[in-house]
Design a protein around this motif. Structure first.
Motif, PDB file in Angstrom:
ATOM      1  N   GLY A  99      12.749   4.042  -1.686  1.00  0.00           N
ATOM      2  CA  GLY A  99      11.587   4.871  -1.432  1.00  0.00           C
ATOM      3  C   GLY A  99      10.406   4.615  -2.345  1.00  0.00           C
ATOM      4  O   GLY A  99      10.454   3.820  -3.271  1.00  0.00           O
ATOM      5  N   GLY A 100       9.336   5.346  -2.054  1.00  0.00           N
ATOM      6  CA  GLY A 100       8.097   5.222  -2.795  1.00  0.00           C
ATOM      7  C   GLY A 100       7.061   4.481  -1.980  1.00  0.00           C
ATOM      8  O   GLY A 100       7.375   3.540  -1.266  1.00  0.00           O
ATOM      9  N   SER A 101       5.814   4.913  -2.092  1.00  0.00           N
ATOM     10  CA  SER A 101       4.723   4.287  -1.351  1.00  0.00           C
ATOM     11  C   SER A 101       3.767   3.600  -2.314  1.00  0.00           C
ATOM     12  O   SER A 101       3.360   4.194  -3.319  1.00  0.00           O
ATOM     13  CB  SER A 101       3.956   5.360  -0.567  1.00  0.00           C
ATOM     14  N   PRO A 102       3.374   2.357  -2.015  1.00  0.00           N
ATOM     15  CA  PRO A 102       2.415   1.683  -2.900  1.00  0.00           C
ATOM     16  C   PRO A 102       1.114   2.470  -3.063  1.00  0.00           C
ATOM     17  O   PRO A 102       0.515   2.451  -4.140  1.00  0.00           O
ATOM     18  CB  PRO A 102       2.164   0.348  -2.193  1.00  0.00           C
ATOM     19  N   HIS A 103       0.694   3.172  -1.989  1.00  0.00           N
ATOM     20  CA  HIS A 103      -0.548   3.934  -2.103  1.00  0.00           C
ATOM     21  C   HIS A 103      -0.412   5.125  -3.042  1.00  0.00           C
ATOM     22  O   HIS A 103      -1.413   5.736  -3.409  1.00  0.00           O
ATOM     23  CB  HIS A 103      -1.014   4.392  -0.723  1.00  0.00           C
ATOM     24  N   ARG A 104       0.819   5.477  -3.361  1.00  0.00           N
ATOM     25  CA  ARG A 104       1.081   6.540  -4.336  1.00  0.00           C
ATOM     26  C   ARG A 104       1.706   5.946  -5.590  1.00  0.00           C
ATOM     27  O   ARG A 104       2.328   6.678  -6.362  1.00  0.00           O
ATOM     28  CB  ARG A 104       2.009   7.583  -3.722  1.00  0.00           C
ATOM     29  N   PHE A 105       1.554   4.641  -5.755  1.00  0.00           N
ATOM     30  CA  PHE A 105       2.121   3.936  -6.911  1.00  0.00           C
ATOM     31  C   PHE A 105       3.604   4.250  -7.080  1.00  0.00           C
ATOM     32  O   PHE A 105       4.096   4.423  -8.194  1.00  0.00           O
ATOM     33  CB  PHE A 105       1.333   4.269  -8.185  1.00  0.00           C
ATOM     34  N   CYS A 106       4.307   4.328  -5.976  1.00  0.00           N
ATOM     35  CA  CYS A 106       5.762   4.475  -5.915  1.00  0.00           C
ATOM     36  C   CYS A 106       6.253   5.826  -6.417  1.00  0.00           C
ATOM     37  O   CYS A 106       7.472   6.050  -6.483  1.00  0.00           O
ATOM     38  CB  CYS A 106       6.472   3.371  -6.695  1.00  0.00           C
ATOM     39  N   GLN A 107       5.373   6.724  -6.785  1.00  0.00           N
ATOM     40  CA  GLN A 107       5.786   7.956  -7.447  1.00  0.00           C
ATOM     41  C   GLN A 107       6.410   8.974  -6.513  1.00  0.00           C
ATOM     42  O   GLN A 107       6.965   9.972  -6.965  1.00  0.00           O
ATOM     43  CB  GLN A 107       4.600   8.575  -8.190  1.00  0.00           C
ATOM     44  N   THR A 108       6.322   8.735  -5.199  1.00  0.00           N
ATOM     45  CA  THR A 108       6.923   9.673  -4.261  1.00  0.00           C
ATOM     46  C   THR A 108       8.432   9.489  -4.146  1.00  0.00           C
ATOM     47  O   THR A 108       9.095  10.310  -3.525  1.00  0.00           O
ATOM     48  CB  THR A 108       6.282   9.499  -2.873  1.00  0.00           C
ATOM     49  N   ALA A 109       8.984   8.449  -4.713  1.00  0.00           N
ATOM     50  CA  ALA A 109      10.428   8.237  -4.673  1.00  0.00           C
ATOM     51  C   ALA A 109      11.131   9.300  -5.518  1.00  0.00           C
ATOM     52  O   ALA A 109      10.601   9.757  -6.535  1.00  0.00           O
ATOM     53  CB  ALA A 109      10.772   6.849  -5.195  1.00  0.00           C
ATOM     54  N   LEU A 110      12.348   9.661  -5.088  1.00  0.00           N
ATOM     55  CA  LEU A 110      13.098  10.681  -5.821  1.00  0.00           C
ATOM     56  C   LEU A 110      13.580  10.157  -7.169  1.00  0.00           C
ATOM     57  O   LEU A 110      13.637  10.897  -8.152  1.00  0.00           O
ATOM     58  CB  LEU A 110      14.288  11.145  -4.981  1.00  0.00           C
TER      59      LEU A 110
END
Length: 124
Positions: A99-110
């Protein structure tokens, strides 16, 4: 659990270039680069979906910094050109296994793993 190690920082004069590397212990899903200058908040610089997926570069460095990946080596590179003194900071790698989105700099990953950082110093 993924582990990451940054390398490649150093000192350079303004206008110069550096490449910093983030080597992961296992295959990752999303990898991001952050930086933190003294007395400033940590900011996202660039991120990429591992395995040739989408990437994202912050507006503050767009046109000068690029992010790339060697899938076989499980390593993500931040290529920094036209460096300026304001780019001086500790550069950190963040990686996720899922998980994690590049547009959120991967911070959405658990689950996220930070590296220990590598110092970049640009002199005028």
């Amino acid at each position: 659990q993924v582990q990451v190690v940054e390398s490649g920082g150093g000192s350079v004069q303004a206008g110069g270039s550096l490449i910093v590397s983030c080597a992961a212990s296992v295959s990752t899903d999303c990898v991001a680069w952050f930086r933190q200058a003294p007395e400033k908040e940590r900011e996202g610089v660039a991120a990429v979906y591992s395995g040739g997926g989408a990437s994202y570069v912050a507006d503050s460095v767009k046109g000068r910094f690029t992010i790339s990946e060697d899938v076989v080596k499980k390593t993500v590179y931040l290529v920094m050109n036209s460096l300026q003194p304001e780019d001086t900071a500790m550069y950190y790698c963040l990686a996720t296994k899922v998980g994690g989105s590049p547009h959120r700099f991967c911070q959405t990953a658990l689950s996220k793993t930070w590296g220990q950082g590598t110092q970049v110093t640009v002199s005028s």
